[in-house]
Structure formats: structure tokens, C-alpha cells
Scaffold this active site. Structure first.
Site, PDB file in Angstrom:
ATOM      1  N   GLY A 479       0.805  -1.208   0.000  1.00 17.03           N
ATOM      2  CA  GLY A 479       0.000   0.000   0.000  1.00 17.03           C
ATOM      3  C   GLY A 479       0.838   1.257   0.000  1.00 17.03           C
ATOM      4  N   PRO A 645       8.113  11.995  -4.653  1.00 19.37           N
ATOM      5  CA  PRO A 645       7.868  12.864  -3.489  1.00 19.37           C
ATOM      6  C   PRO A 645       6.468  12.713  -2.908  1.00 19.37           C
ATOM      7  CG  PRO A 645       8.911  14.091  -5.266  1.00 19.37           C
ATOM      8  CD  PRO A 645       8.555  12.755  -5.829  1.00 19.37           C
ATOM      9  N   LYS A 714      17.354   5.676   0.344  1.00 18.42           N
ATOM     10  CA  LYS A 714      17.181   5.227   1.713  1.00 18.42           C
ATOM     11  C   LYS A 714      15.686   5.026   1.966  1.00 18.42           C
ATOM     12  CE  LYS A 714      21.232   7.692   3.523  1.00 18.42           C
ATOM     13  NZ  LYS A 714      21.736   8.630   4.552  1.00 18.42           N
ATOM     14  N   GLY A 717       9.733   4.215   5.129  1.00 23.66           N
ATOM     15  CA  GLY A 717       8.535   3.619   5.703  1.00 23.66           C
ATOM     16  C   GLY A 717       8.470   3.654   7.217  1.00 23.66           C
ATOM     17  N   GLU A 718       9.615   3.631   7.885  1.00 19.46           N
ATOM     18  CA  GLU A 718       9.611   3.476   9.339  1.00 19.46           C
ATOM     19  C   GLU A 718      10.199   4.663  10.100  1.00 19.46           C
ATOM     20  OE1 GLU A 718      10.289  -1.160  10.062  1.00 19.46           O
ATOM     21  OE2 GLU A 718      11.290  -0.429   8.270  1.00 19.46           O
TER      22      GLU A 718
END
Length: 755
Positions: A479, A645, A714, A717-718
Site C-alpha cells: 500500500g 515525493p 534510503k 517507511g519506518e
């Protein structure tokens, strides 16, 4: 000859030939909003049966009896699978063929190791019949007392934490440094268990076609799951096709094989027909992993100038009674702030729950809220502004290794984030700001960090005679927009517009893209795609430069450039020809090549690979009722080269929202008498909703890191979680003057302690 790929030559405002860096909308967006996207549970092969899990209502003991006959007598029920009639497995579910093969339950015996453990499976012609049959099993148990919580058993030192980190790491003499420090603090922080709660529940549709197996299931690791199933069922991996084109969220919970998926495959084998198993929401709290609770003790020391002299970060975590996975909550302390003496230590307790596993930003998410809270408290003890204290103490060299960070980018995150937030108007003391309605206002901040990982992945690139291209790789999209971002990389790798490139992904018969985890998927698969594109264009160039009829003949020494579906001589761009012309003259319909992506061992040995950021939060607190609301957040992040972006901003905002959840909302509440989770649903397991999320801004700071991988990518997501939770917690202190050390922040903590 390796021709140059045109990745950045054209002006940034031109989409054609410059797909990377463009805010392209999701290629799968229309499918998702119209309901045309096919998820695992949408598969309905001919002859389909439905399976429903029966799960334990105790946390420890054994199943004494099941009323199998009552369930089988129910209209529509075809079979009940228990330990007595479960088909055999080639491998033991409690075996560990590799470090990622965690033990699970597949009806191998009558033992109950945690609440919500599968104890039987009812298979029927309809979902309703299977559900009613499961209720008729009426299990009886021989229960034993449940061990729950951080003090449930005698603690011990685990052999390793996370995925192989040592349970104790030290450099310098922490005790001596603390003894000689001018200022010291010691504080204990607790975080609760967290569960993934992806919108799409775990599901599997399994069909045996002779000795071949076709599976629809959401997974973050197609080939890893394929290999695990092959071992369990004793069949060749190539006999297994896994289809997982779309995932409705994963967050680590769909990264590894779990027991219910194996039970779905066994059920199909038992009845000789396709079987669909969709796990109910409350049944997700157990077999699929979760984030361990933590108790973290931090001791910090600083000199009179506010320079850190010592950090000791100790974490107590839990694991299950039958497996070893330990949340590496203290590990980030070696990667963020400079100090001549740093120690991280752990102990652990075994409890009667499902095994804790990877949850978004594993280790770092709970570790960062504790570390950032302690750093804020240390800044207060030193009489320094929290941002000034962090700027004084952030690490340019990774403590203990001597590897340099991309510290300039973090400095820019501090500077630009503070400027956009208006940080320097903040009073130093707490309880000094109120809004027009009389609510206490507080400002807090936190430093964000996450390691820039890469795994191993493969891709296959194709150029066709009609001038179009294709890229194939078994990548995953949970997603976050991977299908679009990776297609953008593919288009630039082939020097074509994105609309000219067919991107194929999501099945196990494609090249192995590795696992989508650790915020590493775009870097891993993107590098494989980049290299596959370079390889296929090199083959195409070889065809042209070796052909006397081509205007590129003899250009081998000068080299060629690929752009807009054509090859040009590097030394004379008036001489070139289209891909299709080269293939037509060679009598080829298409040409293909493969590429791999893998971390650079030499670069990893020399440099510390991290993304960085700084998050600033404003909260408003009712002075009478203690209610807390986040009213404003700004996050500045340095994450290397940005592929898309629009989707990067979405990922960063999602991480920041999860940080708000960690600080103020999220907690799995366990009944210590029974070991059962009391809020195993989306109504009572609190996460932020739209009304909880304020004006929120996330932006990226320009960063060019030539060492992480060829594309400079890089993960994003986290990192948004790290820093955000601490920023909110520190803002609560600044508003109220109350240091909350147990999360999520509770009204009772603020009201009681404020008095």
C-alpha cells in the site's frame, strides 16, 4: 562496454526521460478506489470450500476434548481438521531450518501455548456453516496459570536481540563516567504490547493441482514463503505458485509464514478441494506476531557544559514460552548521540503469548520514545533548550565503531524543521503557554533515525521491437506505492517514459525480489531494476555497435547514451537510432537481461548507513480534565534520493501518525488471570482517527549519499515513527510539567501527578 544510463540529465520538470523524482500518482490507484484490485481473499476457484479457525480461550494448558461429531453433523460442514486427522508435514513446525523460520502451531499436539492459538479447523460449503461448526466444537481444557507481563517469570539474559545484536554492548566505562558527571538522571519507561492491525486480515486460498500448489495469500516475502512451504510439504519450490499482487497493509506481520496459512494448505490437502481461510480480526492477536512490551531504564550523565558523558540503556522485554525473539529496544542508543561511554544491556522474561516478532520500526520505535524522553529530561537538568542540547550531542561518528554518519543531513533536519515549526519562540520552562481557550500548550521534539538497509533482490528487463519495455520482479506492495516507485526506476533504467514500461510483480514465479521489510525494498529492488536495465541496454548497444548497417557501428570505444527509447553516440549525438530499429534489423522480437541488487559490503564496513530526521510537536492539554490533543506537527527527514515525493510524503506522514498512536493511543490490554487480550478489535484497540490528527507537515531535506547504493535510496517507511512519539511525549511535559514514563499517556497520570 557499459553505457551510461540517463537517470538525471533532463531538466527535473520534464517527466519524459526523467521519471525518478516525479510526484506520479499511484498506477494502481484507480483499481483500489474502484474495488477492482484483487486481494488474496477475492480469489474464488471452482469447488471452493470455506475454513474457519477454532482458537483457544486459555493461554496455557491442553485441549482435553472437542465435540468433533457435533460440528461434523452440522449442515454444510464437510470436515473438521484436528491433530487426529491432520495430514502429515515433511518438516516439524517446531523446527528451525533457518533464523527466519519461527516456530508455529499447526495442530501438532494438544498443547496450548497462548490465547487465540488455533486448536482445530472447520471446513464447510459456506462461511456461515463453517463458523457455526466451529462454535459447536465446545472445547474443554486442562488449564494452567498464565504467565503474563514483564514480571511474570524469572528474567534471564537473552543470547541475542533483534536479528543478531548482542545482548550487551559497551564502549567506555559507563559507571565511572556517571560517577564523575556534573548532571545525571535515571528514569524508567514502559511501553505496552502493540499489534499490527493491518486493514486486510491474513487470508489464504489454497488449491492443490496434482503435485502442484497454487496459493493466494498476502505476503511480504514471496520466495521466502515459497521455500518455507516447500520444506514443510516436501515438494520442490517450483511446484508452488504464490500470488500476492496487493497487500492491505503489512507492517512486518505478513513477512513470515504463520500457522493459520499452513493450516489452510493442509485443509485443502485433506478435503481435495480448494479452501479459503480468512482469519477473523480478533484471531489476529496471537499467531502473527506483535511488538513486545518493554521496560527501559536509562541513566544519563553530562558535564557542566551540557555534553553527554555517559548513557546506559537497559531494556527488559518478553518472548513466548516456545520461541526466541527479543525486541532490540536499546540498540538505537549506539547510533544517535555521541558519548565517550555507552552501554546497552537486556534481560528477558518468557510469557504465555504468541511470539513477539517484527512490527514497524522494530526495536527503534519503543526504544526511541524512551531515549528521546530521557534526552529531553537531561537537557532540562542541564538548563538547555532540548534542540540546542541535541545539536550539541548528536553523533557525527557512530559510537563504538568509528564509522561516519551523514551528519550534515541531520543538522539540516534540525535547522529546517525548527524554522518551519517556529521552535525558537518556545519558553524553556513548562506550563508557560496557553491558548485562547485556556488549554495548556506544550512544544516538544525528537530526533528520528532508522538504518538504511539493503537486502538481495533480482529483476529481469525486456526491450521490445515496438519500442516498449517491461520489468519483471517478484516485488511487494503493502500500500506504500512500491508498484509506482519501482516502475519509475524501471522507466529510467530503460530510458523510456513510464507509460511505455509494463511492470510485472507480485507472484513467486518472477525473479526473487527479497523481502519487503526494514524500509529496504525500494533500495533493494530498485538497484536490481537499475542493473537489469543497464544490462539489457548494454546488450542492445552491443548489437548496434557491432552491426555495420547501424549509425552506431564502431562506437564501442566512445560509448553510447540511452535516452527516450534511442541510443546515441556519446561523442556525436546526431548519430543514433531507436531501440525498435536495432531489434528489427537483428531479427529479434525482444531482448532481455537480468540484474541483481545487494548491499556493498565494503561501503557498509566503512560507513554508518542511516536515514535521519527531526520531529516537532505541539500539544494542547485540558488543565482540569487532563485530555491531550496533538494540535500541530512538523517533521524534517533526510532519506537520500527521493523516487516519488508524493508517496514519500504519504509514508512519512503515516509514520508520524503511528508515532502519535504510540505516545497517546495504542495498547493491547491483557487479562492477567486468563492471558486473553481484552481489546482484540478495532473498536477498543485505540489508534488515531481523522479527528485525532492535526495540521501535520512532513518534508524532506536534500541529501545525496553516494555510499548506500548506486541510486542513493534510503527507506522512508519506518523513520517517521522514530522521533515522533518522543516529540509528543516531550510536548506533554512542556505543557503540564509532568514527566510521563508509561505509555500511552493516560489522563490519570496527568491529573493525579499534577495534583
Amino acid at each position: 562496454m557499459t553505457p551510461e544510463l540517463n537517470l538525471s540529465r533532463d531538466p527535473a520538470h520534464l517527466r519524459h526521460g526523467s521519471n525518478i523524482g516525479q510526484p506520479i500518482s499511484r498506477r494502481d490507484g484507480v483499481l483500489k478506489v474502484t474495488g477492482a484490485a484483487r486481494y488474496a481473499a477475492d480469489s474464488n476457484p471452482r469447488g471452493l470450500l470455506y475454513a474457519v479457525l477454532a482458537v483457544s480461550s486459555i493461554a496455557r494448558g491442553r485441549v482435553a476434548s472437542l465435540d468433533v461429531e457435533a460440528a461434523k453433523a452440522h449442515p454444510g460442514v464437510v470436515e473438521v481438521m484436528t491433530q487426529a486427522n491432520r495430514p502429515p508435514l515433511a518438516d516439524d513446525p517446531d523446527g528451525k531450518p533457518n533464523p527466519f523460520a519461527f516456530r508455529f502451531e499447526a495442530l501438532q499436539n494438544d498443547r496450548v501455548r497462548y490465547a487465540n492459538q488455533p486448536i482445530a479447523l472447520v471446513i464447510a460449503e459456506t462461511l456461515e456453516a463453517a463458523t457455526e461448526g466451529a462454535a459447536l466444537l465446545a472445547p474443554r481444557y486442562e488449564a494452567e496459570p498464565a504467565r503474563i507481563g514483564l514480571d511474570a517469570d524469572k528474567p534471564y539474559v537473552p543470547p541475542v536481540v533483534g536479528m543478531g545484536f548482542p545482548a550487551e554492548s559497551r564502549h567506555g566505562d559507563v559507571d565511572a563516567a556517571l560517577a564523575s558527571a556534573d548532571k545525571t538522571i535515571e528514569a524508567v519507561y514502559e511501553t505496552p504490547p502493540h499489534y499490527h492491525n493491518a486493514m486486510e486480515p491474513h487470508a489464504i486460498v489454497a488449491e492443490w493441482q496434482g503435485d502442484k500448489l497454487v496459493i493466494d495469500t498476502p505476503t511480504q516475502g514471496l520466495v521466502m514463503m515459497q521455500a518455507r512451504i516447500a520444506g514443510l510439504f516436501g515438494i520442490p519450490p517450483e511446484n508452488i505458485l504464490i500470488r500476492s499482487p496487493f497487500l492491505g497493509g503489512g507492517f512486518g506481520g505478513k513477512g513470515l509464514m504463520a500457522g493459520p496459512q499452513v493450516l489452510g494448505i493442509l485443509a485443502a490437502k485433506l478435503v481435495g478441494r480448494p479452501v479459503k481461510l480468512v482469519v477473523r480480526r480478533e484471531q489476529l492477536y496471537g499467531p502473527f506476531g506483535h511488538r513486545s512490551p518493554t521496560r527501559q531504564t536509562l541513566r544519563l550523565g553530562a558535564n557542566a557544559e551540557g555534553q553527554l558523558s555517559a548513557i546506559h540503556h537497559h531494556a527488559r522485554v518478553v518472548t513466548s514460552s516456545f520461541e526466541d525473539f527479543y525486541e532490540s529496544a536499546a540498540h538505537l542508543t549506539h547510533t544517535l548521540y555521541a558519548s565517550p561511554a555507552i552501554a546497552t544491556t537486556y534481560d528477558a522474561v518468557r510469557v504465555d503469548t504468541g511470539t513477539p516478532l517484527f512490527v514497524r520500526a522494530p526495536g527503534i520505535a519503543p526504544g526511541s520514545i524512551a531515549l528521546e524522553s530521557a534526552v529531553d529530561e537531561m537537557a532540562e537538568a542541564c538548563g538547555l533548550d532540548p534542540l540546542a542540547f541535541r545539536v550539541k550531542n548528536y553523533a557525527e561518528i557512530e559510537p563504538g565503531t568509528g564509522k561516519p554518519f551523514s551528519s550534515k543531513a541531520l543538522r539540516e533536519c534540525y535547522t529546517q524543521g525548527a524554522q518551519r515549526f517556529g521552535w525558537w519562540e518556545r519558553p524553556l520552562k513548562p506550563r508557560m503557554m496557553r491558548d485562547k481557550d485556556g488549554f495548556l500548550v506544550g512544544w516538544g521534539m525528537g530526533t528520528a533515525t532508522f538504518h538504511a538497509l539493503m537486502f538481495a533482490g533480482q529483476a529481469r528487463a525486456v526491450i521490445r521491437r515496438d519500442g516498449t519495455g517491461a520489468m519483471e520482479t517478484g516485488s511487494h506492495d503493502m500500500g506504500q506505492g512500491a508498484w509506482t516507485a519501482l516502475a519509475q526506476i524501471a522507466a529510467d533504467a530503460l530510458a523510456l517514459d513510464i507509460d511505455q514500461v509494463a511492470y510485472k510483480a507480485g507472484t513467486s514465479d518472477l525473479p526473487d525480489a527479497g523481502i519487503a521489510g526494514g524500509s529496504a525494498h525500494t533500495a533493494t529492488v530498485g538497484t536490481a531494476i537499475h542493473n537489469a536495465g543497464a544490462a539489457v541496454i548494454a546488450k542492445l548497444a552491443e548489437l548496434a555497435t557491432s552491426d555495420q548497417r547501424s549509425p552506431l557501428f564502431g562506437a564501442g570505444n566512445a560509448g553510447v547514451i540511452a535516452r527516450n527509447g534511442r541510443l546515441f553516440r556519446r561523442d556525436d549525438e546526431s548519430r543514433g537510432e531507436a531501440y525498435g530499429d536495432i531489434l528489427a534489423r537483428a531479427g529479434l522480437a525482444e531482448i532481455d537481461a537480468s540484474g541483481t541488487g545487494a548491499p556493498d559490503a565494503a561501503a557498509n564496513e566503512q560507513y554508518a548507513m542511516h536515514s535521519h530526521g527531526a520531529v516537532f510537536a505541539e500539544v494542547k492539554v485540558d488543565p482540569d480534565l487532563g485530555q491531550v490533543r496533538v494540535s500541530r506537527m512538523v517533521g524534517a527527514f533526510a532519506a537520500g534520493r527521493i523516487i516519488n515525493p508524493k508517496m514519500v510524503q504519504s509514508q512519512l506522514l503515516g509514520g508520524m501518525i503511528w508515532g502519535v498512536s504510540l505516545a497517546l493511543h495504542e495498547e493491547a490490554i491483557t487479562d492477567h488471570r486468563t492471558g486473553r487480550i481484552m481489546n482484540a478489535n478495532l473498536g477498543e484497540y485505540h489508534v488515531p482517527v481523522n479527528a485525532d490528527i492535526p495540521a501535520m507537515e512532513a518534508f524532506t531535506v536534500e541529501e545525496h549519499d553516494p555510499y548506500v547504493n548506486p541510486l542513493g535510496i534510503k527507506g522512508v517507511g519506518e523513520i517517521g515513527i522514530t522521533g515522533s512519539a518522543g516529540a509528543v511525549a516531550n510536548a506533554v511535559w512542556h505543557a503540564t510539567g509532568v514527566r510521563v514514563r508509561r505509555f500511552p499517556v493516560r489522563i490519570s497520570d496527568l491529573v493525579r501527578r499534577a495534583d
